[in-house]
Motif scaffolding. Structure first.
Motif, PDB file in Angstrom:
ATOM      1  N   LEU A  57      40.745  45.263  49.280  1.00 33.47           N
ATOM      2  CA  LEU A  57      41.665  45.419  50.346  1.00 33.47           C
ATOM      3  C   LEU A  57      42.455  46.376  50.000  1.00 33.47           C
ATOM      4  CD1 LEU A  57      42.671  44.882  53.383  1.00 33.47           C
ATOM      5  CD2 LEU A  57      43.652  42.818  52.356  1.00 33.47           C
ATOM      6  N   THR A  58      43.031  47.269  50.683  1.00 37.89           N
ATOM      7  CA  THR A  58      44.149  48.288  50.625  1.00 37.89           C
ATOM      8  C   THR A  58      45.134  48.191  51.696  1.00 37.89           C
ATOM      9  OG1 THR A  58      43.094  49.411  49.003  1.00 37.89           O
ATOM     10  CG2 THR A  58      45.107  50.408  49.892  1.00 37.89           C
ATOM     11  N   HIS A  59      46.058  47.912  51.785  1.00 35.82           N
ATOM     12  CA  HIS A  59      47.058  47.770  52.731  1.00 35.82           C
ATOM     13  C   HIS A  59      48.605  48.374  52.427  1.00 35.82           C
ATOM     14  CE1 HIS A  59      49.861  45.505  55.696  1.00 35.82           C
ATOM     15  NE2 HIS A  59      49.156  46.385  56.544  1.00 35.82           N
ATOM     16  N   GLN A  60      48.956  49.316  52.804  1.00 34.96           N
ATOM     17  CA  GLN A  60      50.349  50.141  52.880  1.00 34.96           C
ATOM     18  C   GLN A  60      50.572  50.294  51.334  1.00 34.96           C
ATOM     19  OE1 GLN A  60      52.915  47.704  54.771  1.00 34.96           O
ATOM     20  NE2 GLN A  60      52.423  48.520  56.846  1.00 34.96           N
ATOM     21  N   GLY A  61      49.462  50.799  50.430  1.00 35.88           N
ATOM     22  CA  GLY A  61      49.680  51.216  49.027  1.00 35.88           C
ATOM     23  C   GLY A  61      49.030  50.069  48.066  1.00 35.88           C
ATOM     24  N   VAL A  62      48.920  48.995  48.551  1.00 35.81           N
ATOM     25  CA  VAL A  62      48.700  47.897  47.597  1.00 35.81           C
ATOM     26  C   VAL A  62      47.134  47.574  47.722  1.00 35.81           C
ATOM     27  CG1 VAL A  62      49.468  45.193  47.102  1.00 35.81           C
ATOM     28  CG2 VAL A  62      50.732  46.807  47.978  1.00 35.81           C
ATOM     29  N   THR A  63      46.472  47.496  46.460  1.00 30.44           N
ATOM     30  CA  THR A  63      45.058  46.872  46.454  1.00 30.44           C
ATOM     31  C   THR A  63      44.964  45.756  45.795  1.00 30.44           C
ATOM     32  OG1 THR A  63      44.415  49.462  46.522  1.00 30.44           O
ATOM     33  CG2 THR A  63      42.752  47.999  45.818  1.00 30.44           C
ATOM     34  N   LEU A  64      43.919  45.000  46.283  1.00 29.54           N
ATOM     35  CA  LEU A  64      43.656  43.583  45.724  1.00 29.54           C
ATOM     36  C   LEU A  64      42.261  43.304  46.197  1.00 29.54           C
ATOM     37  CD1 LEU A  64      43.648  41.424  48.217  1.00 29.54           C
ATOM     38  CD2 LEU A  64      46.244  41.632  47.976  1.00 29.54           C
ATOM     39  N   TYR A  65      41.715  42.420  45.195  1.00 34.70           N
ATOM     40  CA  TYR A  65      40.440  41.835  45.545  1.00 34.70           C
ATOM     41  C   TYR A  65      40.544  40.823  46.357  1.00 34.70           C
ATOM     42  CZ  TYR A  65      38.448  44.583  41.837  1.00 34.70           C
ATOM     43  OH  TYR A  65      38.058  45.526  40.877  1.00 34.70           O
ATOM     44  N   ALA A  66      39.947  40.493  47.436  1.00 35.72           N
ATOM     45  CA  ALA A  66      40.132  39.441  48.478  1.00 35.72           C
ATOM     46  C   ALA A  66      38.837  38.847  48.518  1.00 35.72           C
ATOM     47  CB  ALA A  66      40.272  39.916  49.814  1.00 35.72           C
ATOM     48  N   GLY A  88      35.697  33.586  37.277  1.00 32.00           N
ATOM     49  CA  GLY A  88      35.803  34.405  36.197  1.00 32.00           C
ATOM     50  C   GLY A  88      36.350  35.927  36.416  1.00 32.00           C
ATOM     51  N   SER A  89      35.751  36.458  37.354  1.00 35.63           N
ATOM     52  CA  SER A  89      36.132  37.589  37.610  1.00 35.63           C
ATOM     53  C   SER A  89      37.825  37.952  38.121  1.00 35.63           C
ATOM     54  CB  SER A  89      35.446  38.293  39.094  1.00 35.63           C
ATOM     55  OG  SER A  89      34.109  38.292  38.832  1.00 35.63           O
ATOM     56  N   ALA A  90      38.203  36.714  38.978  1.00 35.99           N
ATOM     57  CA  ALA A  90      39.740  36.778  39.109  1.00 35.99           C
ATOM     58  C   ALA A  90      40.364  36.401  37.927  1.00 35.99           C
ATOM     59  CB  ALA A  90      39.843  35.457  40.202  1.00 35.99           C
ATOM     60  N   GLU A  91      39.774  35.806  37.192  1.00 28.83           N
ATOM     61  CA  GLU A  91      40.749  35.729  35.603  1.00 28.83           C
ATOM     62  C   GLU A  91      40.654  36.811  34.941  1.00 28.83           C
ATOM     63  OE1 GLU A  91      40.986  32.547  31.949  1.00 28.83           O
ATOM     64  OE2 GLU A  91      39.194  32.852  32.864  1.00 28.83           O
ATOM     65  N   ARG A  92      39.708  37.899  34.820  1.00 29.24           N
ATOM     66  CA  ARG A  92      39.661  38.984  34.115  1.00 29.24           C
ATOM     67  C   ARG A  92      40.596  40.179  34.861  1.00 29.24           C
ATOM     68  NH1 ARG A  92      34.458  37.325  33.903  1.00 29.24           N
ATOM     69  NH2 ARG A  92      33.788  38.663  35.542  1.00 29.24           N
ATOM     70  N   ILE A  93      40.571  40.022  36.234  1.00 25.30           N
ATOM     71  CA  ILE A  93      41.265  40.955  37.054  1.00 25.30           C
ATOM     72  C   ILE A  93      42.715  40.891  36.942  1.00 25.30           C
ATOM     73  CG2 ILE A  93      41.992  41.629  39.291  1.00 25.30           C
ATOM     74  CD1 ILE A  93      38.821  41.180  39.741  1.00 25.30           C
ATOM     75  N   VAL A  94      43.052  39.361  37.050  1.00 24.58           N
ATOM     76  CA  VAL A  94      44.528  39.100  36.810  1.00 24.58           C
ATOM     77  C   VAL A  94      45.055  39.312  35.495  1.00 24.58           C
ATOM     78  CG1 VAL A  94      46.370  37.182  36.703  1.00 24.58           C
ATOM     79  CG2 VAL A  94      44.746  37.302  38.617  1.00 24.58           C
ATOM     80  N   ALA A  96      44.034  41.757  33.459  1.00 26.85           N
ATOM     81  CA  ALA A  96      44.183  43.039  33.425  1.00 26.85           C
ATOM     82  C   ALA A  96      45.406  43.717  34.231  1.00 26.85           C
ATOM     83  CB  ALA A  96      42.899  43.649  33.896  1.00 26.85           C
ATOM     84  N   GLY A  97      46.084  42.997  34.864  1.00 25.58           N
ATOM     85  CA  GLY A  97      47.286  43.358  35.674  1.00 25.58           C
ATOM     86  C   GLY A  97      46.822  43.384  37.167  1.00 25.58           C
ATOM     87  N   GLY A  98      45.816  43.214  37.852  1.00 20.05           N
ATOM     88  CA  GLY A  98      45.369  43.562  39.217  1.00 20.05           C
ATOM     89  C   GLY A  98      45.544  42.228  39.941  1.00 20.05           C
ATOM     90  N   ARG A  99      45.482  42.422  41.190  1.00 20.46           N
ATOM     91  CA  ARG A  99      45.760  41.434  42.105  1.00 20.46           C
ATOM     92  C   ARG A  99      44.532  40.922  42.648  1.00 20.46           C
ATOM     93  NH1 ARG A  99      50.497  42.872  45.608  1.00 20.46           N
ATOM     94  NH2 ARG A  99      49.745  40.759  46.575  1.00 20.46           N
ATOM     95  N   TYR A 100      44.357  39.561  42.833  1.00 19.16           N
ATOM     96  CA  TYR A 100      43.250  38.952  43.299  1.00 19.16           C
ATOM     97  C   TYR A 100      43.695  37.541  44.282  1.00 19.16           C
ATOM     98  CZ  TYR A 100      38.405  37.042  43.319  1.00 19.16           C
ATOM     99  OH  TYR A 100      37.245  36.555  43.667  1.00 19.16           O
ATOM    100  N   ASP A 101      43.417  37.786  45.555  1.00 25.67           N
ATOM    101  CA  ASP A 101      44.019  36.574  46.209  1.00 25.67           C
ATOM    102  C   ASP A 101      42.737  35.953  47.023  1.00 25.67           C
ATOM    103  OD1 ASP A 101      46.341  37.228  45.659  1.00 25.67           O
ATOM    104  OD2 ASP A 101      47.057  38.212  47.420  1.00 25.67           O
ATOM    105  N   PHE A 102      42.821  34.367  47.076  1.00 26.43           N
ATOM    106  CA  PHE A 102      41.881  33.744  48.093  1.00 26.43           C
ATOM    107  C   PHE A 102      42.441  33.526  49.317  1.00 26.43           C
ATOM    108  CE2 PHE A 102      41.042  32.659  43.929  1.00 26.43           C
ATOM    109  CZ  PHE A 102      39.669  33.169  43.377  1.00 26.43           C
TER     110      PHE A 102
END
Length: 147
Positions: A57-66, A88-94, A96-102
Motif C-alpha cells: 500500500l502506498t498512500h500520500q508518499g508512504v509505502t508499507l506492507y499491509a 518472518g517477512s514482517a520481522e525482516r521488513i521491519v 530492514a527499516g521498512g513498514r509493515y502493518d496488520f
C-alpha cells in the motif's frame, strides 16, 4: 455478525474498497494467493508462492506492507491467525527499516472496528494475543491515513 465462517474475504473487500476510493492519493497492490490461483485454474489445487503480506500500500508518499486479518473472537486477537511466513517477512521488513502493518477487523455484532497494528508491536509482544481492550490505542476508522 452472520453465522458464516470467517474467511477474511469480507474484511479484505472492505479494505480494498476504501483504498480504491482514494483515487490517485493511494495505490494498492494485492499479492495473489492460493485462493486466487485456484480460481484462475478452474478449481484445481495448485500451490502459490508464499507472499509477505496481502497488499503493498502506498498512500500520500508512504509505502508499507499491509496484512488484513479479521477475528470474531469475543475477547482477543490471536497472533496464531498470522501465517508464520508472514511473521518472518514482517520481522525482516521491519529490521530492514521498512513498514509493515496488520489491519485487523473485529467482527462483532455491535462493535465491529478496525485496528492498525504495527508489526513491531506483534513481534515484541510477550504473549501470543492482544485483548480488544489492549488494541484500543490502535483503533482506526476506515478510511484512515497511514502516516
Amino acid at each position: 455478525m452472520s453465522s458464516q465462517t470467517n474467511t477474511g474475504a469480507q474484511a479484505e473487500d472492505e479494505f480494498e474498497r476504501h483504498w480504491q476510493s482514494q483515487g490517485k492519493a493511494a495505490h494498492l497492490l494485492r499479492f495473489r494467493d492460493n485462493k486466487d490461483i485456484r480460481g484462475l485454474n478452474r478449481g484445481k489445487a495448485l500451490a502459490a508462492f508464499k507472499q509477505p503480506s496481502d497488499y503493498l500500500l502506498t498512500h500520500q508518499g508512504v509505502t508499507l506492507y499491509a496484512e488484513v486479518k479479521s477475528s470474531a473472537h469475543p475477547t482477543s486477537f490471536a497472533f496464531g491467525l498470522i501465517a508464520p511466513y508472514q511473521l518472518g517477512s514482517a520481522e525482516r521488513i521491519v529490521m530492514a527499516g521498512g513498514r509493515y502493518d496488520f489491519f485487523v477487523r473485529r467482527l462483532h455484532p455491535t462493535e465491529g472496528r478496525w485496528f492498525r497494528l504495527p508489526a513491531r508491536v506483534v513481534l515484541s509482544h510477550p504473549r501470543r494475543s492482544l485483548s480488544w481492550t489492549e488494541l484500543q490505542p490502535h483503533a482506526v476508522e476506515i478510511p484512515c491515513r497511514i502516516i
